[in-house]
Design a protein around this motif. Structure first.
Motif, PDB file in Angstrom:
ATOM      1  N   GLU A   1      22.701 -56.914   0.600  1.00  0.00           N
ATOM      2  CA  GLU A   1      21.282 -56.588   0.383  1.00  0.00           C
ATOM      3  C   GLU A   1      20.875 -56.870  -1.067  1.00  0.00           C
ATOM      4  OE1 GLU A   1      20.478 -52.590   1.739  1.00  0.00           O
ATOM      5  OE2 GLU A   1      18.332 -52.959   1.938  1.00  0.00           O
TER       6      GLU A   1
ATOM      7  N   THR B   1      20.719 -42.187  11.471  1.00  0.00           N
ATOM      8  CA  THR B   1      20.394 -41.186  10.460  1.00  0.00           C
ATOM      9  C   THR B   1      21.673 -40.664   9.812  1.00  0.00           C
ATOM     10  OG1 THR B   1      19.036 -39.233   9.985  1.00  0.00           O
ATOM     11  CG2 THR B   1      20.360 -39.148  12.011  1.00  0.00           C
ATOM     12  N   THR B   2      21.525 -40.193   8.560  1.00  0.00           N
ATOM     13  CA  THR B   2      22.660 -39.686   7.793  1.00  0.00           C
ATOM     14  C   THR B   2      22.776 -38.177   8.022  1.00  0.00           C
ATOM     15  OG1 THR B   2      21.826 -41.216   6.108  1.00  0.00           O
ATOM     16  CG2 THR B   2      23.714 -39.823   5.493  1.00  0.00           C
TER      17      THR B   2
ATOM     18  N   ASP C   1      12.444 -49.396   8.194  1.00  0.00           N
ATOM     19  CA  ASP C   1      11.793 -48.127   7.850  1.00  0.00           C
ATOM     20  C   ASP C   1      10.292 -48.287   8.093  1.00  0.00           C
ATOM     21  OD1 ASP C   1      14.135 -46.719   6.445  1.00  0.00           O
ATOM     22  OD2 ASP C   1      14.036 -48.587   5.335  1.00  0.00           O
TER      23      ASP C   1
ATOM     24  N   GLY D   1      22.511 -46.849   2.511  1.00  0.00           N
ATOM     25  CA  GLY D   1      22.304 -46.179   1.228  1.00  0.00           C
ATOM     26  C   GLY D   1      22.069 -47.201   0.145  1.00  0.00           C
TER      27      GLY D   1
ATOM     28  N   LYS E   1      23.323 -34.497   7.303  1.00  0.00           N
ATOM     29  CA  LYS E   1      23.232 -33.881   5.973  1.00  0.00           C
ATOM     30  C   LYS E   1      23.664 -32.440   5.989  1.00  0.00           C
ATOM     31  CE  LYS E   1      19.401 -36.957   5.065  1.00  0.00           C
ATOM     32  NZ  LYS E   1      19.446 -37.607   6.399  1.00  0.00           N
TER      33      LYS E   1
ATOM     34  N   HIS F   1      13.654 -36.593   1.716  1.00  0.00           N
ATOM     35  CA  HIS F   1      14.709 -35.639   2.077  1.00  0.00           C
ATOM     36  C   HIS F   1      14.367 -34.224   1.597  1.00  0.00           C
ATOM     37  CE1 HIS F   1      17.611 -39.257   2.510  1.00  0.00           C
ATOM     38  NE2 HIS F   1      17.071 -38.939   3.663  1.00  0.00           N
TER      39      HIS F   1
ATOM     40  N   HIS G   1      15.934 -46.401  10.425  1.00  0.00           N
ATOM     41  CA  HIS G   1      16.433 -45.171   9.779  1.00  0.00           C
ATOM     42  C   HIS G   1      15.433 -44.050  10.054  1.00  0.00           C
ATOM     43  CE1 HIS G   1      19.435 -47.319   7.251  1.00  0.00           C
ATOM     44  NE2 HIS G   1      18.546 -48.287   7.259  1.00  0.00           N
TER      45      HIS G   1
ATOM     46  N   ASN H   1      14.663 -41.089   8.607  1.00  0.00           N
ATOM     47  CA  ASN H   1      13.807 -40.587   7.517  1.00  0.00           C
ATOM     48  C   ASN H   1      12.951 -41.672   6.863  1.00  0.00           C
ATOM     49  OD1 ASN H   1      14.080 -37.523   6.692  1.00  0.00           O
ATOM     50  ND2 ASN H   1      16.063 -38.176   7.524  1.00  0.00           N
TER      51      ASN H   1
END
Ligand code: 6MZ
Length: 361
Positions: A225, A97-98, A302, A195, A100, A65, A15, A17
């Motif tokens: 998870e 990545t998301t 991460d 998420g 935004k 973020h 990911h 971030n």
């Protein structure tokens, strides 16, 4: 460790971030501290904390973020993350990545992704190959590329996955899928659902994910998870995604189904241990999946949040599960078959790995 560093490696679950350098986060926090957006002393403590529960991880993402929300910063962190991956001999990475929206910064999901792509373009320690239609260039050489001045640099193949955050609505998830389709020619190869696993409902994402599937976009799902998600895990397995991330809390029957389906699993050892989703490395399902020859890929999740690297994950697998150099090499090489990039890239990756095959003693 040196061997793990030197080996060509493939990263399929990272990911953006979550992979930011701590030094960069501290620098950004200082700037935001001066503007009064955050209190630096508090944030510094949070950034430097080593052990984080799953809940704390998601608080940390919210903080990251806040620190990374402008186009220049998104470009910067993308560049640094790719440089860090390349520095440890990762030859192919699918960075997720998301996208935004942030009205205050004039950011749309598209402009966010453009900033990411600018980051790929701005890397200068290695040659970044991310445009699929650029077949001749990708074909022309494997490990190395020459620039216009004849200078030879190492090459890293990068592809992008757009993440849907479990906090998003059906409409927002659909926007992300549409964007992924529009950006295929700029290296987007698939969709990820991620998420906080404690929030959101599978039903919210089914329609956009079915649409993506229908359009031929490969999908990877964070699955199992957390505990007590039996129905969701079942629905995800029945959906038949191209890959699954984590796969921890499965019922007996679901393990059987997973194994029969041969869906590759992205394994993130340190992440699973740190977040206490797996009680100890000795209880990690890597061992069972590896023994049953199920398709698995070692990944980092991460690197920033968990202070790890792919080389460290390889070393951890070696020491915890007794894998030798040849087994680690083969594990890495097998990952080629699970990447979402096209056959041209896979062929180049096979050649890279073949030329790095360890010599038998
Ligand atoms: C689920 C995770 C995750 O998209 O802003 N993310 N989702 N489980 C995990 N295990 C620890 N680690 C990261 O990167 C950060 C986002 O990735 C997802 C979360 O949605 C997080 O906000 P981007 O670049």
């Amino acid at each position: 460790m040196e061997w793990c560093l030197k080996q060509p490696k493939i990263e399929l679950h990272a990911h953006l971030n979550g992979s930011v350098r701590n030094s960069t986060l501290l620098e950004l926090a200082k700037v935001q501290g001066e503007k009064g957006v955050v209190v630096f002393a508090d944030v510094e403590h949070v950034i430097m904390k080593n052990d984080r529960s799953l809940v704390e991880c998601f608080k940390m993402f919210d903080l990251i973020h806040v620190l990374t929300t402008d186009h220049e910063t998104v470009t910067r962190i993308t560049r640094e993350v790719i440089e860090d991956f390349a520095a440890e001999n990762i030859v192919y990475v699918e960075l997720r990545t998301t996208p935004k929206r942030n009205e205050a910064k004039g950011m749309t999901k598209r402009s966010y992704m453009e900033a990411v792509i600018d980051g790929l373009r701005s890397v200068d320690t290695v040659d970044v190959s991310f445009i699929p239609s650029d077949l001749n260039r990708e074909n022309s050489s494997r490990y190395f590329a020459s620039n216009d001045n004849g200078i030879t640099r190492r090459r890293i193949f990068v592809r992008l996955l757009l993440s849907i955050d479990r906090r998003e609505s059906t409409a927002a998830a659909m926007d992300t899928v549409q964007l992924a389709l529009e950006l295929r020619s700029l290296g987007v190869v698939g969709i990820d659902l991620s998420g906080n696993p404690l929030v959101g409902n599978w039903d919210t994402f089914l329609q956009p994910l079915l649409f993506a599937k229908d359009k031929g976009l490969p999908i990877t799902l964070h699955c199992g998870e957390v505990k007590n998600r039996k129905e969701e895990v079942q629905a995800m397995l029945d959906f038949l995604p191209q890959r699954i991330g984590h796969a921890i809390f499965f019922e007996e029957q679901q393990w059987k189904q997973l194994k029969q389906s041969k869906i590759p699993v992205e394994i993130c050892l340190t992440s699973n241990i740190r977040t206490e989703c797996v009680t100890s490395i000795n209880n990690h399902h890597f061992a069972d999946l590896y023994a049953s020859k199920h398709p698995i890929v070692l990944c980092t999740d991460d690197t920033g949040i968990f202070s790890t690297s792919l080389s460290r994950e390889y070393r951890l697998a070696a020491s915890a599960f007794g894998l030798g150099e040849m087994e680690l090499f083969q594990l890495g090489k097998n990952s080629i078959e699970y990447v979402f990039a096209d056959e041209v890239v896979k062929k180049s990756l096979r050649e890279i790995f073949d030329s790095a095959t360890p010599k038998l003693p």
